[in-house]
Design an enzyme around this catalytic site. Sequence first.
Site, PDB file in Angstrom:
ATOM      1  CE  LYS A 299      10.970  -8.139  -0.638  1.00 32.29           C
ATOM      2  NZ  LYS A 299       9.910  -7.426   0.085  1.00 32.29           N
ATOM      3  CG  ASP A 337       7.829  -4.834  -1.213  1.00 30.44           C
ATOM      4  OD1 ASP A 337       6.829  -5.494  -1.543  1.00 30.44           O
ATOM      5  OD2 ASP A 337       8.933  -5.342  -1.008  1.00 30.44           O
TER       6      ASP A 337
END
Length: 514
Positions: A299, A337
Amino acid sequence: MATRTLLCVPLVAKTVEEMLSDMAEAKAKGADLVEIRLDHLTAFNPQRDLDILLRDRSLPALVTYRPKWEGGEYEGDDEPRFEALRLAIQLGAEYVDIELKVAENFVNYISGQKPENFNLIVSSHNYQSTPSTEELGSLVARIQAVGADIVKIATTAVDIADVARMFQVIVHCQERQVPMIGLVMSERGVISRVLCPKFGGYLTFGTLDAGKTSAPGQPTISDLLNVYNIRQIGPDTKVFGIIGKPVGHSKGPILHNEAFKSIGFNAVYVPLLVDDLATFLSTYSSPDFAGFSCTIPHKEAAVVCCDEVDPIAKAIGAVNTIIKRPADGRLVGYNTDYVGAISAVEDGIRGSQLKDATVSPLAGKTFVVIGAGGAGKALAYGAKEKGAKVVIANRTYERAKELANLIGGHALTLAELENFHPEEGMILANTTSIGMQPRVNDTPLSKQALKSYALVFDAVYTPKVTRLLREAEESGAIVVSGLEMFIRQAMGQFEMFTGLIAPESLMRHIVSSL
């Protein structure tokens, strides 16, 4: 040439009776043909057993008698093996597979005699690596030269980028009307098996169940048909997927593929075991690979690898969604997220009571985040934006301090967190993989320490109820499963992938049944 990629189930049972039973099961599950692996039979009698296996077969048969030196079980001389394969041809087998190393000898052995509806597959297996595109092309030519009707090359993926070379060679063969089976073994090569119909592979293998593989990385036929919808994959199918390491546990393929199917969107979502993100993105740069979910440990690297990064994702320092912009092919990074996790926590606090939605229930609360990676950054950033007092706890204090300084919070080690209870009613969010399968008995915080928390969120969703959540609930806290964040961030990704509204009720139903 086949008009569509055939689905072949390898039969690796030890007895003829079991093979016949497995053949019937393969037919029931939707296979086009079976591979009869004679080398797996414990007491093989060619005349008797081949007659039984081929006489009343319910599916077309590919007969293979693989020697030990090419990854099989047979350890004897070539002549008895050749004789058994010649007999299989006489008894009407649609295909026989012979290894390149001895193919010339075998063709001479059968005197070039091949029935009209028979195809000879000549195969080469490399259990170490995947050669260059040039070497693969040269291998195709050698296999053709010995009289193959179908070329089969199986290599091993050291890196997922290796699979791209196999795709190139399959496409080239298809353009030249050369039927080719091109597969790349190991977990890094799974996409070679799923995307065969997109690139024109003659057939792919799907096992009856996870324990009946004949080569590393084979998916089950049920997954090929029901998870990946392989019958719907064609040259124009867009490819999406989850980039991670590990990635095998992800439920993303089940969720996204079912959602794509429900709206008739021509796309497939695959697991992508990636070691180096930059290499992967530069290798799979064609518009066909249209977007990706991005998980641990990539990420943060994705922020650097994308051409453009959404301001929120940049502020968080983590990207979990990469979209290839159709107009110019540039990679744009986003973070779903953040919204997924924070909205799940807020709704958990609110419960069924309708409160003023303009004021976050996180405002003024102490919000403890365990972990300082990509998901940790998203939660910390989101909580800070909502007015919470953020505390970062991490095994490595330096990383906790770095994130705390970035968002204006407080840093602790995990050991210090055990005795951290400045107030009651705090919120805890675990963003590490502690407690994830298979280590389901692990937990980042003791049950005793959980008494200070009003709500506990765990980003781990395999298992659905982690030890942390179970003990938090026993301590009287509201618990929010990682599945809730998973659903919400996935809906955000789906909408970016397709430009359409996510089918929320379907996606919730799928996740609840996982």
